[in-house]
Motif scaffolding. Sequence first.
Motif, short mmCIF file in Angstrom:
data_model
loop_
_atom_site.label_atom_id
_atom_site.label_comp_id
_atom_site.label_asym_id
_atom_site.label_seq_id
_atom_site.Cartn_x
_atom_site.Cartn_y
_atom_site.Cartn_z
N ARG A 1 7.86 10.38 -1.27
CA ARG A 1 7.24 9.07 -0.99
C ARG A 1 8.15 8.21 -0.12
N ASP A 2 7.55 7.21 0.49
CA ASP A 2 8.24 6.23 1.34
C ASP A 2 8.89 6.87 2.56
N LEU A 3 8.35 8.01 2.97
CA LEU A 3 8.86 8.66 4.18
C LEU A 3 7.82 8.59 5.30
N GLY A 4 6.75 7.87 5.04
CA GLY A 4 5.72 7.71 6.08
C GLY A 4 4.64 8.77 6.04
N TYR B 1 0.66 -2.65 0.41
CA TYR B 1 1.37 -2.76 1.68
C TYR B 1 0.82 -1.77 2.71
N GLY C 1 2.12 9.19 3.86
CA GLY C 1 0.82 8.58 3.58
C GLY C 1 0.26 7.93 4.84
N PHE C 2 1.08 7.18 5.52
CA PHE C 2 0.66 6.51 6.76
C PHE C 2 0.21 7.55 7.79
N SER D 1 1.77 -2.39 -5.53
CA SER D 1 2.21 -3.07 -4.31
C SER D 1 2.47 -2.10 -3.15
N ARG D 2 2.90 -0.87 -3.45
CA ARG D 2 3.12 0.09 -2.35
C ARG D 2 1.80 0.36 -1.64
N ASN D 3 0.75 0.61 -2.44
CA ASN D 3 -0.57 0.87 -1.86
C ASN D 3 -1.07 -0.36 -1.10
N MET E 1 -5.73 10.24 -2.08
CA MET E 1 -4.57 10.58 -1.25
C MET E 1 -3.37 10.54 -2.18
N ALA E 2 -2.54 11.55 -2.10
CA ALA E 2 -1.35 11.57 -2.96
C ALA E 2 -0.20 12.25 -2.25
N VAL E 3 0.99 11.76 -2.52
CA VAL E 3 2.22 12.36 -2.00
C VAL E 3 3.11 12.62 -3.21
C1 LIG Z 1 -0.03 5.85 -2.07
C2 LIG Z 1 0.81 7.02 -1.57
C3 LIG Z 1 -0.12 8.15 -1.18
C4 LIG Z 1 1.59 6.55 -0.33
O1 LIG Z 1 2.29 7.64 0.20
P1 LIG Z 1 3.72 7.46 0.94
O2 LIG Z 1 3.94 8.69 1.74
O3 LIG Z 1 4.74 7.07 -0.04
O4 LIG Z 1 3.38 6.23 1.93
P2 LIG Z 1 4.23 5.73 3.18
O5 LIG Z 1 5.65 6.19 3.09
O6 LIG Z 1 3.48 6.08 4.42
O7 LIG Z 1 4.11 4.17 3.00
C5 LIG Z 1 4.63 3.53 1.87
C6 LIG Z 1 5.19 2.18 2.33
O8 LIG Z 1 5.32 1.35 1.16
C7 LIG Z 1 6.63 0.76 1.18
N1 LIG Z 1 6.97 0.45 -0.21
C8 LIG Z 1 7.69 1.18 -1.08
N2 LIG Z 1 7.77 0.55 -2.27
C9 LIG Z 1 7.06 -0.60 -2.15
C10 LIG Z 1 6.77 -1.68 -3.03
N3 LIG Z 1 7.18 -1.71 -4.30
N4 LIG Z 1 6.00 -2.68 -2.57
C11 LIG Z 1 5.52 -2.67 -1.29
N5 LIG Z 1 5.77 -1.67 -0.42
C12 LIG Z 1 6.54 -0.65 -0.84
C13 LIG Z 1 7.48 1.82 1.82
O9 LIG Z 1 8.69 1.28 2.31
C14 LIG Z 1 6.57 2.31 2.95
O10 LIG Z 1 6.57 1.41 4.04
P3 LIG Z 1 7.34 1.69 5.45
O11 LIG Z 1 6.76 2.96 6.00
O12 LIG Z 1 7.05 0.51 6.29
O13 LIG Z 1 8.80 1.84 5.07
C15 LIG Z 1 1.81 7.50 -2.64
O14 LIG Z 1 2.59 6.41 -3.03
C16 LIG Z 1 1.15 8.11 -3.87
O15 LIG Z 1 0.92 9.32 -3.93
N6 LIG Z 1 0.84 7.28 -4.90
C17 LIG Z 1 0.19 7.73 -6.12
C18 LIG Z 1 -1.27 8.07 -5.91
C19 LIG Z 1 -2.06 6.93 -5.31
O16 LIG Z 1 -1.91 5.79 -5.68
N7 LIG Z 1 -2.94 7.27 -4.33
C20 LIG Z 1 -3.74 6.29 -3.60
C21 LIG Z 1 -5.03 5.99 -4.25
S1 LIG Z 1 -6.09 7.43 -4.37
#
Ligand SMILES: CC(C)(COP(=O)(O)OP(=O)(O)OC[C@H]1O[C@@H](n2cnc3c(N)ncnc32)[C@H](O)[C@@H]1OP(=O)(O)O)[C@@H](O)C(=O)NCCC(=O)NCCS
Length: 279
Positions: A84-87, A121, A89-90, A117-119, A77-79
């Motif tokens: 990013r952080d716009l929901g 969370y 992924g969720f 940490s983002r993943n 999964m990738a954004v």
């Molecule tokens: C993992 C990924 C797909 C998430 O996508 P996203 O659209 O940014 O995810 P979301 O916005 O739905 O959720 C991210 C949450 O992390 C939170 N967050 C941001 N930075 C953070 C940090 N340093 N620590 C913890 N949480 C964090 C955001 O606030 C958000 O939460 P919220 O919705 O409650 O505000 C994206 O970060 C990505 O493409 N990463 C690189 C590829 C990857 O790691 N893929 C997954 C494994 S295959």
Amino acid sequence: MPQVSIRRLKAAEEFRASERIQKHVWGSVGVSAEVLTVTAKHGGAVLGAFVGGSLAGFLYAFLARRHGKLIHWSHMMAVEGRFRDLGLGFRMKLAHRRLALAEGVRAICWTYDPLQSRNAYLNIRRLGGLVEEYIPNCYGQFPSLIEKGLASDRFVVEWAIASKRVVTRLGRRGARPLNPAWTAVNPTRKNRRGFLENQTLKLRERAPRLLVEIPADTDRMRAQALSLARRWRLEMRTTFRSYLRAGYRVTDFFPPSQPGGRCFYLLERVARDSVAYPG
Ligand SMILES: CC(C)(COP(=O)(O)OP(=O)(O)OC[C@H]1O[C@@H](n2cnc3c(N)ncnc32)[C@H](O)[C@@H]1OP(=O)(O)O)[C@@H](O)C(=O)NCCC(=O)NCCS
């Protein structure tokens, strides 16, 4: 923000656009447009998140078997960085859950780097995933921009999509506040350059609940203090493997409450059958 929509990918150019996102995010294409095309047609899920009509993220999962049960294995999964952080992924995970349930699949599994940490969370706190397996150097030498220079260690997330636990978490309920009385098994301090480092690893704690701290921004540490990031990789490998072997599971994650704040995993003893594959 322009209008967002999440839907299954169908057209050849959409699968090619997913390859472009892979190149931006990981530096190379791990799953070709051809494999995405056949998976979308013959079992699995290939979803896209569109912002204002263009592809901003995608999710790729295939049918698999784990612990004898049919599951979806969500390999990618990738954004795109700017979305990013716009929901997104969720929302892609929620859409995936809906279509998997409609097809009779009750668990979705995937891997992620425990130091992200983002993943953490998103996967553990927001979605209610559980971790019971740690794979050291899962993909071997992995030409990924994200973890360049680090071994590709992974947690396996088990997302029991039909479970009460997951339904509760998706409703933003059921998450406890961090209790300062819980023991952190890796007391940390900041070094002279401001990076977090472990003072010691306590591997024989046996309280019902334990905390493991991780850096809030491993990417910056990897870029600016690679040897410390490598040490974190090995120390967390030792810590998580030791506690998972002792019957603990990763059940929650406490994100930083402010930029630069601290974040922790929660380890708990959990009866596996009660949560991972109910019913
Ligand atoms: C993992 C990924 C797909 C998430 O996508 P996203 O659209 O940014 O995810 P979301 O916005 O739905 O959720 C991210 C949450 O992390 C939170 N967050 C941001 N930075 C953070 C940090 N340093 N620590 C913890 N949480 C964090 C955001 O606030 C958000 O939460 P919220 O919705 O409650 O505000 C994206 O970060 C990505 O493409 N990463 C690189 C590829 C990857 O790691 N893929 C997954 C494994 S295959």
